[in-house]
Enzyme design. Structure first.
Site, PDB file in Angstrom:
ATOM      1  CE  LYS A 135      -0.345  -0.322   5.039  1.00 24.49           C
ATOM      2  NZ  LYS A 135      -1.203  -0.721   6.166  1.00 24.49           N
ATOM      3  CG  MET A 155       9.399  23.840   0.408  1.00 22.87           C
ATOM      4  SD  MET A 155       8.464  24.889  -0.698  1.00 22.87           S
ATOM      5  CE  MET A 155       7.164  25.463   0.346  1.00 22.87           C
ATOM      6  NE  ARG A 174      -6.995   0.425  11.635  1.00 20.95           N
ATOM      7  CZ  ARG A 174      -5.751   0.248  11.200  1.00 20.95           C
ATOM      8  NH1 ARG A 174      -4.869   1.225  11.299  1.00 20.95           N
ATOM      9  NH2 ARG A 174      -5.374  -0.877  10.659  1.00 20.95           N
ATOM     10  CE1 TYR A 180      12.394  31.695   5.675  1.00 21.44           C
ATOM     11  CE2 TYR A 180      12.653  29.333   5.287  1.00 21.44           C
ATOM     12  CZ  TYR A 180      12.453  30.616   4.804  1.00 21.44           C
ATOM     13  OH  TYR A 180      12.318  30.823   3.461  1.00 21.44           O
TER      14      TYR A 180
END
Ligand SMILES: *Cc1c(COP(=O)(O)O)cnc(C)c1O
Length: 358
Positions: free
Chosen positions: A35, A303, A130, A255
């Protein structure tokens, strides 16, 4: 020249890790879980590497169809079954097996006008809460399925919440197994139980099928390292130093200026950021390899880049190789430092990262 960031997928490692599954549970057949684009490793590459397995398991029906079109002939099971009655025809047409976990799916099957025989994995909710029928409701679901003429055979499935926890779990695997056995004993049908954690820690568990995922990719579900289990990392995320800054005591990096140097330092800028799938929340000190030497992240991940301390690698230069995770830098270490698991990092590898098969 393209950007130096690349995810190298080692198909020999994928094959090796599958052989570890075989050795641990030689009596069981395997649905290799592919998956989420094979946990970020690439569906086609993984399917080739697991060609000796007995089947594949995944969530995405379109990817199951893709595997059939690419020539995968052995079983494929959809781990969440289907979501819409229209999917039933696709499932039948491509000979997919399906998980059935809720009454609504049985309603849809009962109404479907199709006569191609289906293989169903009837899921019991033994404590994960679940997907699946509660033990008390499971038998009635089984009887309903048996009455649907298109259902050819039924396998019995459950999923463990804490198979990696040796003791003290709120819902221990032993309790889940006991609930499962209580309802299924005496019925004839194949059992489909173990995820990686159960294969690694409870290989003695009686099951006809196992569903290894993370261990195939050289990760672990927790506890020991992958290496301790003889597993090899299949994804190595590699980059390079693209710039170097010499900073003074009191200078800050990046940053938010969250890292301030307490001495003069050499800082390497690595081409890899959160848009590539590296976790932005990775804190100062998260390990990384430069020129094969272990060092640490400093300053906020941006980023497209991140910054690393070059103190332990004084000869590093622009172009020096960096291993973000993989061979030599266990993904679990990066994940632990960032408050997550290797699974999430692998799956989050972004589309823009070049993937090369080794
Ligand atoms: C993802 C998944 C697995 C594989 O789990 P790992 O921890 O990666 O081995 C097995 N079974 C089901 C139902 C899953 O969704």
């Amino acid at each position: 020249m393209s950007r130096p960031l690349v995810a190298v997928i080692d198909s020999a490692a994928l094959q090796h890790n599958f052989s570890v599954v075989r050795a641990l549970v030689p009596q069981a057949k395997s649905f290799c879980v592919v998956k989420a684009n094979a946990y970020g490793h690439g569906l086609d590459c993984a399917a080739r590497a697991f060609s000796a397995s007995d089947g594949l398991a995944l969530i995405e029906i379109e990817n199951a169809v893709h595997l059939r079109e690419k020539g995968w002939k052995k079983p494929i099971v959809l781990l969440e079954g289907f979501f819409d009655p229209q999917d039933i025809q696709t499932i039948a047409q491509h000979n997919l097996e399906l998980t059935v976990h809720c009454p609504e799916q049985i309603d849809m099957l009962a109404r479907a006008k199709q006569d191609v025989p289906l293989v169903v994995h009837l899921k019991m909710n033994t404590g994960m809460n679940r997907l699946g029928f509660k033990p008390k409701a499971w038998r009635a679901a089984y009887d309903r399925l048996r009455a649907i003429s298109a259902v050819r055979s039924i396998k019995f499935m459950t999923h463990f919440a804490n198979a990696e926890i040796a003791s003290g779990a709120h819902m221990p695997i032993a309790e889940q197994v006991q609930r499962f056995q209580q309802e299924t004993t005496g019925l004839s049908g194949e059992l489909n139980l173990s995820n990686s954690a159960a294969i690694l820690l409870h290989p003695e568990l009686k099951t006809d099928w196992v569903r290894p995922g993370i261990m195939l990719y050289g990760g672990t579900p927790g506890g020991k390292t992958a290496e301790a289990y003889g597993l090899k990392p299949a994804m190595t995320l590699k980059s390079e130093i693209i710039a170097i800054q010499q900073i003074d005591k009191g200078d800050a990096i990046g940053y938010g200026s969250i890292f301030v140097a307490d001495r003069p330092m050499k800082i390497g800028v690595v081409a890899c950021g959160y848009a590539d799938g590296y976790p932005r929340r990775a804190p100062d000190g998260t390990p990384i390899l430069v020129d094969g030497v272990r060092t640490r992240l400093v300053g906020r991940v941006s980023m497209d880049m991140m910054t690393v301390d070059l103190t332990p690698v004084p000869n590093a230069r622009v172009g020096s190789p960096v291993t973000v995770w993989g061979e030599g830098m266990p993904i679990e270490e990066v994940a632990n430092a960032s408050g997550t698991v290797g699974y999430e990092l692998m799956c989050a590898l972004s589309l823009r990262v070049r993937v090369e098969e080794k």
